[in-house]
Design a protein around this motif. Structure first.
Motif, PDB file in Angstrom:
ATOM      1  N   TRP A 146       1.056  -1.461  -0.123  1.00  0.00           N
ATOM      2  CA  TRP A 146       0.146  -0.170   0.097  1.00  0.00           C
ATOM      3  C   TRP A 146       0.804   1.264   0.133  1.00  0.00           C
ATOM      4  CZ3 TRP A 146      -1.308   4.457   2.260  1.00  0.00           C
ATOM      5  CH2 TRP A 146      -2.608   5.284   2.063  1.00  0.00           C
ATOM      6  N   LEU A 147       1.789   1.068   0.957  1.00  0.00           N
ATOM      7  CA  LEU A 147       2.688   2.450   1.031  1.00  0.00           C
ATOM      8  C   LEU A 147       3.602   2.401  -0.363  1.00  0.00           C
ATOM      9  CD1 LEU A 147       4.378   4.598   2.555  1.00  0.00           C
ATOM     10  CD2 LEU A 147       5.917   2.824   3.177  1.00  0.00           C
ATOM     11  N   ALA A 148       4.016   1.684  -1.007  1.00  0.00           N
ATOM     12  CA  ALA A 148       4.743   1.631  -2.304  1.00  0.00           C
ATOM     13  C   ALA A 148       4.018   2.163  -3.235  1.00  0.00           C
ATOM     14  CB  ALA A 148       5.406   0.392  -2.576  1.00  0.00           C
ATOM     15  N   ARG A 149       2.628   1.708  -3.323  1.00  0.00           N
ATOM     16  CA  ARG A 149       1.833   2.174  -4.263  1.00  0.00           C
ATOM     17  C   ARG A 149       1.559   3.619  -4.303  1.00  0.00           C
ATOM     18  NH1 ARG A 149      -1.992  -0.601  -7.419  1.00  0.00           N
ATOM     19  NH2 ARG A 149      -1.738  -2.643  -6.398  1.00  0.00           N
ATOM     20  N   PHE A 150       0.958   3.934  -2.790  1.00  0.00           N
ATOM     21  CA  PHE A 150       0.911   5.582  -2.504  1.00  0.00           C
ATOM     22  C   PHE A 150       1.864   6.383  -3.051  1.00  0.00           C
ATOM     23  CE2 PHE A 150       1.146   9.211  -0.176  1.00  0.00           C
ATOM     24  CZ  PHE A 150      -0.162   9.671  -0.083  1.00  0.00           C
ATOM     25  N   ALA A 151       3.089   5.918  -2.733  1.00  0.00           N
ATOM     26  CA  ALA A 151       4.239   6.812  -2.864  1.00  0.00           C
ATOM     27  C   ALA A 151       4.461   6.826  -4.407  1.00  0.00           C
ATOM     28  CB  ALA A 151       5.498   6.425  -2.120  1.00  0.00           C
ATOM     29  N   SER A 152       4.375   5.702  -5.037  1.00  0.00           N
ATOM     30  CA  SER A 152       4.918   5.798  -6.615  1.00  0.00           C
ATOM     31  C   SER A 152       3.608   6.630  -7.411  1.00  0.00           C
ATOM     32  CB  SER A 152       4.782   4.257  -7.089  1.00  0.00           C
ATOM     33  OG  SER A 152       4.923   4.142  -8.360  1.00  0.00           O
ATOM     34  N   LEU A 186      15.080   7.893 -11.813  1.00  0.00           N
ATOM     35  CA  LEU A 186      16.108   8.540 -12.685  1.00  0.00           C
ATOM     36  C   LEU A 186      15.481   9.665 -13.882  1.00  0.00           C
ATOM     37  CD1 LEU A 186      18.149   5.226 -13.797  1.00  0.00           C
ATOM     38  CD2 LEU A 186      18.905   7.161 -12.269  1.00  0.00           C
ATOM     39  N   VAL A 187      14.201   9.408 -13.983  1.00  0.00           N
ATOM     40  CA  VAL A 187      13.571  10.180 -14.894  1.00  0.00           C
ATOM     41  C   VAL A 187      13.386  11.596 -14.239  1.00  0.00           C
ATOM     42  CG1 VAL A 187      11.522  10.788 -16.080  1.00  0.00           C
ATOM     43  CG2 VAL A 187      12.409   8.745 -16.426  1.00  0.00           C
ATOM     44  N   ALA A 188      13.093  11.453 -12.773  1.00  0.00           N
ATOM     45  CA  ALA A 188      12.766  12.728 -11.918  1.00  0.00           C
ATOM     46  C   ALA A 188      14.278  13.461 -11.653  1.00  0.00           C
ATOM     47  CB  ALA A 188      12.101  12.421 -10.675  1.00  0.00           C
ATOM     48  N   LEU A 189      15.240  12.897 -11.535  1.00  0.00           N
ATOM     49  CA  LEU A 189      16.445  13.332 -11.249  1.00  0.00           C
ATOM     50  C   LEU A 189      16.870  14.094 -12.429  1.00  0.00           C
ATOM     51  CD1 LEU A 189      18.290  10.747  -9.223  1.00  0.00           C
ATOM     52  CD2 LEU A 189      17.312  12.532  -8.287  1.00  0.00           C
ATOM     53  N   THR A 190      16.648  13.501 -13.759  1.00  0.00           N
ATOM     54  CA  THR A 190      17.050  14.215 -14.982  1.00  0.00           C
ATOM     55  C   THR A 190      16.437  15.641 -15.202  1.00  0.00           C
ATOM     56  OG1 THR A 190      17.511  11.880 -15.993  1.00  0.00           O
ATOM     57  CG2 THR A 190      17.110  14.075 -17.537  1.00  0.00           C
ATOM     58  N   LEU A 191      14.808  15.466 -14.754  1.00  0.00           N
ATOM     59  CA  LEU A 191      14.054  16.676 -14.842  1.00  0.00           C
ATOM     60  C   LEU A 191      14.566  17.692 -13.978  1.00  0.00           C
ATOM     61  CD1 LEU A 191      10.821  15.197 -16.066  1.00  0.00           C
ATOM     62  CD2 LEU A 191      12.274  16.623 -17.387  1.00  0.00           C
ATOM     63  N   ILE A 192      14.911  17.261 -12.689  1.00  0.00           N
ATOM     64  CA  ILE A 192      15.233  18.282 -11.623  1.00  0.00           C
ATOM     65  C   ILE A 192      16.651  19.024 -12.413  1.00  0.00           C
ATOM     66  CG2 ILE A 192      16.706  18.450  -9.612  1.00  0.00           C
ATOM     67  CD1 ILE A 192      14.742  16.256  -8.410  1.00  0.00           C
ATOM     68  N   VAL A 208      11.725  12.160  -4.037  1.00  0.00           N
ATOM     69  CA  VAL A 208      11.810  11.434  -2.685  1.00  0.00           C
ATOM     70  C   VAL A 208      10.634  10.706  -2.303  1.00  0.00           C
ATOM     71  CG1 VAL A 208      10.969  12.377  -0.316  1.00  0.00           C
ATOM     72  CG2 VAL A 208      12.337  13.867  -1.704  1.00  0.00           C
ATOM     73  N   LEU A 209       9.361  10.818  -3.189  1.00  0.00           N
ATOM     74  CA  LEU A 209       8.348   9.617  -2.971  1.00  0.00           C
ATOM     75  C   LEU A 209       8.749   8.275  -3.649  1.00  0.00           C
ATOM     76  CD1 LEU A 209       5.137  11.724  -3.305  1.00  0.00           C
ATOM     77  CD2 LEU A 209       5.970  10.754  -1.342  1.00  0.00           C
ATOM     78  N   LEU A 210       9.470   8.235  -4.761  1.00  0.00           N
ATOM     79  CA  LEU A 210       9.817   7.263  -5.486  1.00  0.00           C
ATOM     80  C   LEU A 210      11.081   6.668  -4.496  1.00  0.00           C
ATOM     81  CD1 LEU A 210      10.027   8.539  -9.073  1.00  0.00           C
ATOM     82  CD2 LEU A 210       8.694   6.685  -8.364  1.00  0.00           C
ATOM     83  N   ALA A 218       9.001   4.326  -2.282  1.00  0.00           N
ATOM     84  CA  ALA A 218       8.444   3.310  -2.766  1.00  0.00           C
ATOM     85  C   ALA A 218       9.410   2.090  -3.118  1.00  0.00           C
ATOM     86  CB  ALA A 218       7.840   3.870  -4.038  1.00  0.00           C
ATOM     87  N   ILE A 219      10.643   2.657  -3.463  1.00  0.00           N
ATOM     88  CA  ILE A 219      11.855   1.539  -3.635  1.00  0.00           C
ATOM     89  C   ILE A 219      11.841   0.820  -2.555  1.00  0.00           C
ATOM     90  CG2 ILE A 219      13.897   1.109  -4.448  1.00  0.00           C
ATOM     91  CD1 ILE A 219      13.717   3.463  -6.354  1.00  0.00           C
ATOM     92  N   VAL A 220      12.191   1.551  -1.287  1.00  0.00           N
ATOM     93  CA  VAL A 220      12.275   0.900   0.161  1.00  0.00           C
ATOM     94  C   VAL A 220      11.183   0.103   0.665  1.00  0.00           C
ATOM     95  CG1 VAL A 220      12.870   1.537   2.435  1.00  0.00           C
ATOM     96  CG2 VAL A 220      14.012   2.715   0.819  1.00  0.00           C
ATOM     97  N   GLY A 221      10.020   0.663   0.362  1.00  0.00           N
ATOM     98  CA  GLY A 221       8.896  -0.464   0.667  1.00  0.00           C
ATOM     99  C   GLY A 221       8.803  -1.512  -0.076  1.00  0.00           C
TER     100      GLY A 221
END
Length: 425
Positions: free
Chosen positions: A17-23, A97-103, A186-188, A191-194
């Motif tokens: 549930w946590l992974a789905r929410f964060a992702s 990686l997509v998010a970091l590239t766009l940052i 941050v949220l992704l 999700a990975i850790v969860g």
């Protein structure tokens, strides 16, 4: 140990549930902001008019769908033959990686239309794997008798994240172009850790069959089972025609004139309606006349889409989007439960990937269809015609697939036996 009566009593389900929410919160924010930046760059840097810019955000959906189409058969097989926890985590890592590239691109002032389209395609590639992986984990960690509650509770994660993600994405975009992507990164990571903390899942038996044969089994199973085929294809064609979300940047900037924050609210409204329905269904899941209720829900979805298209009032537009989201959630709940309970476990990854392909086709190709229609008729009439189309499709499917009308409960209805490993079909 007492038998759980609700999925949230199960540790591994809470992690899913946590992974789905964060992702979902991360990726919905990114999708909204990428579409907004595409529309704004097309209008300002390229001098496109509103129809041309609307068409461009439609093609953005196509960029996400092409990798989804190409990789779906492989994704389903991977979810059935590999550890689903690691498949989901690796897919989320690609989105990170997509998010970091766009940052970096927004911080350095390097954002361009080609970059946004490439990032959209990579996001589509990530999504094709994470969907079958996470959805196929749930039946492995939740008893079958509370699976409907698990589907509804999982929808709360999905829909509440779909409210928070776009709303906060629009809010952050108004204050800094890179901020929404920082939030997503941050949220992704969460999700990975969860996913990685979920206990090892049951090992899949090794197959001696060639991979292409295993891939085709999932498609053949869905094709033979008219009940499943009707469930999957109804969503495909109804949302393909009735999707309004693709055109929301055009409505926010040039129809309702509500800007970045208004776009975030418009994008969050369907998810708010869906989240409220998901919360209700988590405690009071549907159990009777599930097929007819699914058909009526899709018809209401089309009618609300039509009403949204014709509205010139921001509050009414928000209300119609919330209504179509609520109706869609009823359909999603019924269809998701039916697909999971009407599919043998050894086929769930492949069937989930086919269902995911239909959802992606309805969303991303729906964006393309809306973009083409908007290029011809403008955003308002493109969405209005789509709403009418969704109503027509629902009526047609009620006739073409009477199995859907006759589905009174979630009881498994598949008739064909899956060939055992090495057997001749």
């Amino acid at each position: 140990m007492s038998t759980p009566t609700h999925p949230l009593q199960i540790r591994d389900y809470r992690l899913v549930w946590l992974a789905r929410f964060a992702s979902v919160a991360a990726t919905t924010a990114m999708v909204v902001v990428v579409a907004a930046q595409t529309y704004q760059i097309a209008r300002t840097d390229y001098g496109y008019d509103t129809k041309q810019a609307a068409f461009l955000i439609g093609t953005l959906g196509l960029a996400q769908f092409i990798p989804f189409l190409l990789l779906t058969p492989v994704a389903g097989l991977v979810a059935d033959r590999m550890d689903r926890r690691f498949v989901g985590a690796a897919s989320s890592l690609l989105d990170l990686l997509v998010a970091l590239t766009l940052i970096a691109a927004n911080t350095l002032g390097l954002v361009s239309l080609p970059l946004l389209f490439v990032m959209a395609a990579l996001h589509g590639a990530a999504r094709v794997f994470i969907g079958p992986a996470i959805s196929s984990i749930v039946p492995n960690v939740v008893p079958a008798d509370i699976l409907p509650k698990a589907v509804a509770t999982g929808s709360i994660a999905w829909q509440s994240a779909s409210v928070l993600g776009p709303a906060l994405g629009g809010f952050l975009l108004a204050r800094g172009d890179a901020l929404p992507y920082v939030w997503s990164a941050v949220l992704l990571s969460i999700a990975i850790v969860g996913l990685l903390f979920i206990k090892p899942l049951p090992l899949k038996p090794k197959s001696t069959e060639p991979p292409l044969r295993q891939i085709s089994e999932g498609a053949r199973f869905v094709w033979r089972e008219r009940f499943l085929l009707g469930c999957v294809s109804l969503d495909l064609f109804a949302v393909l025609l009735g999707g309004a979300t693709a055109m929301l940047p055009a409505f926010a900037y040039d129809v309702l004139h509500v800007g970045d924050e208004g776009l975030g609210l418009l994008r969050a409204a369907p998810a708010l309606g869906a989240a409220l329905v998901a919360l209700f269904l988590a405690f009071f899941p549907l159990s009777r006349n599930v097929g007819p209720k699914m058909l009526w829900a899709v018809a209401i979805f089309g009618a609300a889409t039509l009403a949204f298209a014709l509205s010139k009032s921001f509050p009414i537009s928000l209300a119609m989007l919330a209504l179509l989201g609520a109706a869609d959630q009823v359909s999603v709940f019924v269809r998701g439960t039916l697909v999971q309970l009407n599919t043998p476990d050894e086929m769930r990854g492949r069937v989930s990937s086919i269902s995911g392909l239909a959802i992606s086709a309805s969303n991303e190709l729906g964006e393309m269809q809306s973009g083409l229609a908007a290029g011809l008729f403008g955003a308002v009439w493109a969405v209005a015609l789509g709403g009418v189309g969704a109503i027509v499709v629902t009526a047609a499917w009620a006739v073409l697939f009477p199995e859907l009308r006759r589905a009174k409960t979630f009881a498994p209805q598949y008739r064909h036996v899956i060939p055992k490993e090495g057997s001749v079909p």
